[in-house]
Design a protein around this motif. Sequence first.
Motif, PDB file in Angstrom:
ATOM      1  N   ARG A   9     -36.607   5.356  21.779  1.00 32.59           N
ATOM      2  CA  ARG A   9     -35.491   6.281  21.576  1.00 32.59           C
ATOM      3  C   ARG A   9     -34.848   6.673  22.904  1.00 32.59           C
ATOM      4  O   ARG A   9     -33.623   6.761  23.014  1.00 32.59           O
ATOM      5  N   THR A  10     -35.667   6.875  23.928  1.00 35.54           N
ATOM      6  CA  THR A  10     -35.149   7.222  25.251  1.00 35.54           C
ATOM      7  C   THR A  10     -34.292   6.079  25.812  1.00 35.54           C
ATOM      8  O   THR A  10     -33.231   6.314  26.376  1.00 35.54           O
ATOM      9  N   ASP A  13     -30.998   6.066  24.031  1.00 36.48           N
ATOM     10  CA  ASP A  13     -30.188   7.200  24.513  1.00 36.48           C
ATOM     11  C   ASP A  13     -29.541   6.869  25.850  1.00 36.48           C
ATOM     12  O   ASP A  13     -28.367   7.182  26.083  1.00 36.48           O
ATOM     13  N   GLU A  14     -30.301   6.239  26.735  1.00 38.47           N
ATOM     14  CA  GLU A  14     -29.770   5.871  28.055  1.00 38.47           C
ATOM     15  C   GLU A  14     -28.651   4.848  27.937  1.00 38.47           C
ATOM     16  O   GLU A  14     -27.631   4.955  28.624  1.00 38.47           O
ATOM     17  N   GLU A  17     -25.588   6.679  26.551  1.00 38.92           N
ATOM     18  CA  GLU A  17     -25.020   7.578  27.562  1.00 38.92           C
ATOM     19  C   GLU A  17     -24.333   6.801  28.681  1.00 38.92           C
ATOM     20  O   GLU A  17     -23.266   7.186  29.156  1.00 38.92           O
ATOM     21  N   LYS A  99     -33.607  11.405  14.726  1.00 36.86           N
ATOM     22  CA  LYS A  99     -32.798  11.263  15.943  1.00 36.86           C
ATOM     23  C   LYS A  99     -32.231   9.845  16.048  1.00 36.86           C
ATOM     24  O   LYS A  99     -31.124   9.648  16.559  1.00 36.86           O
ATOM     25  N   GLN A 103     -28.442   8.219  16.659  1.00 33.13           N
ATOM     26  CA  GLN A 103     -28.138   7.113  17.573  1.00 33.13           C
ATOM     27  C   GLN A 103     -27.377   6.015  16.847  1.00 33.13           C
ATOM     28  O   GLN A 103     -26.430   5.439  17.395  1.00 33.13           O
TER      29      GLN A 103
END
Length: 119
Positions: A9-10, A13-14, A17, A99, A103
């Motif tokens: 998930r991180t 997200d990166e 972003e 979450k 995304q």
Amino acid sequence: MKNRILGYRTRIDEIIEKNAPDTNWQELLNEHLVQVGFFQHERLVHLLVTLAFALFAIMTIFVTMFSPTPGLFALTILFLVLLIPYIQHYYLLENETQKMYVQYDKILAHIREEKGAQK
């Protein structure tokens, strides 16, 4: 599993972003759908296991109330102690999967934006 879901998930997200121009959003969306499917399956399995442990705990509580023995007390405590990490893990899986749905929406928005810019 915890490290895998949090790391994945991180990473997504990166990427979202960063919004790099060379990102293949369609490929990312396809990968994301596969990963969400894996995590949904894991979530379902852990829900069933958690429900089973909760049911066993409730059953041993009732049996212990009517036939109190040291063994049943120990079994009741064991089920209650094991239920805590199962609930925590299910909570993590549920929230992280939710979450990932957000995304998915963001990746889809990037794809629609690209298609709108190409017209």
